[in-house]
Design an enzyme around this catalytic site. Structure first.
Site, short mmCIF file in Angstrom:
data_model
loop_
_atom_site.label_atom_id
_atom_site.label_comp_id
_atom_site.label_asym_id
_atom_site.label_seq_id
_atom_site.Cartn_x
_atom_site.Cartn_y
_atom_site.Cartn_z
CB THR A 118 1.20 0.24 1.06
OG1 THR A 118 0.20 1.23 1.18
CG2 THR A 118 1.15 -0.67 2.26
CB THR B 195 -0.04 -2.17 -2.28
OG1 THR B 195 0.39 -0.80 -2.42
CG2 THR B 195 0.22 -2.91 -3.58
N GLY C 65 -6.89 4.62 4.99
CA GLY C 65 -7.08 3.65 3.92
C GLY C 65 -7.20 2.23 4.45
N1 ASP Z 1 -3.39 1.18 0.24
C1 ASP Z 1 -2.85 2.43 0.69
C2 ASP Z 1 -3.94 3.37 1.04
O1 ASP Z 1 -4.95 3.40 0.36
C3 ASP Z 1 -1.97 3.08 -0.30
C4 ASP Z 1 -1.23 2.20 -1.27
O2 ASP Z 1 -1.00 1.07 -1.03
O3 ASP Z 1 -0.83 2.67 -2.33
O4 ASP Z 1 -3.77 4.13 1.96
#
Ligand code: ASP
Length: 345
Positions: free
Chosen positions: A205, A256, A235
């Site tokens: 993200t 994230t 998410g």
């Molecule tokens: N937080 C994001 C999600 O779960 C993905 C990430 O940040 O890696 O969609």
């Protein structure tokens, strides 16, 4: 996995209800970056190494005395337009082979907007801003979000995977297992590497927080979510209070990593509330990560979660569950990449 684990039982007041859950590591509390002096501004901080380019985009606005909200939109648009495994239309698709995007934005007056499961739109962050500014709503999803975007003049892009995503998807289809690879964001490898069990799945993200020269805070967050996720999965990233939260009287935070585990403890809102109670941004991020570790127990080793935070006075902090998270920080036009402190040793 380390051969030896140290466990501690947290006694932090905020963790009283979880005090029986062992936490690995955490005895030492490394501070990878000393707090900036109060009132350091403008500044911008964003997640992962993609944040370097994103910060440069944001700085064009911040450095010219512009509005933090414009900066956090323009900054993450840079990442949305780059070819990446995990942000924008070039990212990995869901398990049905379709790229679906999540994004949110929040200004310095509790204005907020978000979109989830948006398809075929290049800049979901800008659609999120339109939701904030041109509708009475906060969150639009799926076909409705796309319909709104088109009505607002955003072009509908072809439904086509990027070459990297196509290749990663074909690999994943060989056994279709979901097995996230933590910190794959910083691997620099394209397409995203395939995990040992066949799952090239990852999550990434770009989340960005900015404090402008006038002391206005804003934040943004945009992602394709987990690669090869269930169709319809959303998410934390577009969820105000989970992936992003801004309180102009206190500060801002963003997340994230494993979104489900951020949502279940209202991650970014929790970080801001801890700052309201007097924690520094760094300590607030650390305590939020510790809560996730306590909730997950031994399974915490299988995920990555990280927070970034900025106080309204211009102090910054970040903390991750595991090694490998880095963030980009700009207080001048030249961003620097900082390795985050982390919990599990
Ligand atoms: N937080 C994001 C999600 O779960 C993905 C990430 O940040 O890696 O969609």
């Amino acid at each position: 996995m380390p051969s030896r684990r140290k466990f501690l039982y947290t006694s932090a007041a905020g963790l009283a209800g979880l005090a029986a859950v062992p936490l690995a590591g955490a005895a030492a509390l490394p501070q990878s970056l000393p707090p900036l002096s109060p009132a350091t501004r403008p500044l911008v901080i964003s997640t992962w190494d993609a944040g370097l380019n994103a910060n440069r985009g944001a700085w064009k606005i911040l450095g010219a005395g512009g509005y933090a909200l414009d900066a956090v939109e323009a900054g993450v648009m840079v990442t949305e337009a780059e070819q990446s495994c995990c942000v924008g239309l070039g990212a990995n698709p869901d398990r049905d082979g379709i790229v679906t995007l999540d994004a949110c934005i929040m200004d310095d007056k509790f204005g907020c907007g978000s979109v989830a499961a948006l398809e075929r739109i290049r800049h979901p962050i800008s659609v999120a801003r339109r939701v904030m500014e041109r509708t009475p709503h906060v969150l639009l999803v799926g076909p409705g979000a796309q319909q709104f975007a088109v009505a607002q003049g955003f072009p509908l892009e072809p439904q086509k995977l990027s070459a990297d995503a196509e290749k990663a998807y074909r690999e994943w289809l060989k056994n279709s297992q979901y097995r996230p690879v933590i910190n794959v964001e910083n691997s620099g490898t394209k397409p995203v590497p395939v995990g040992p069990a066949g799952g090239p799945n990852n999550h990434d993200t770009i989340a960005m927080l900015a404090l402008d020269a006038q002391g206005r805070l804003s934040g943004s967050c945009t992602t394709s979510g987990m690669g090869f996720k269930l169709r319809g999965r959303v998410g934390d990233s577009p969820i105000i209070g989970a992936g992003l939260f801004v309180d102009p009287a206190v500060g801002a935070a963003a997340a994230t990593g494993q979104g489900e585990d951020v949502i279940r403890m209202a991650g970014s809102h929790t970080v801001v509330e801890l700052m309201r109670q007097g924690r520094s941004p760094q300590a607030a991020c650390q305590e939020a990560v510790a809560r996730i570790a306590a909730i997950k127990g031994a399974a915490a080793r299988d995920i990555q979660v990280a927070f970034i935070a900025v106080s309204r006075r211009g102090e910054v902090g970040a903390y991750a569950l595991q090694k490998g998270f880095s963030y980009a920080l700009s207080t001048t036009e030249t961003p620097r990449l900082v390795n985050s402190a982390y919990l599990l040793k």
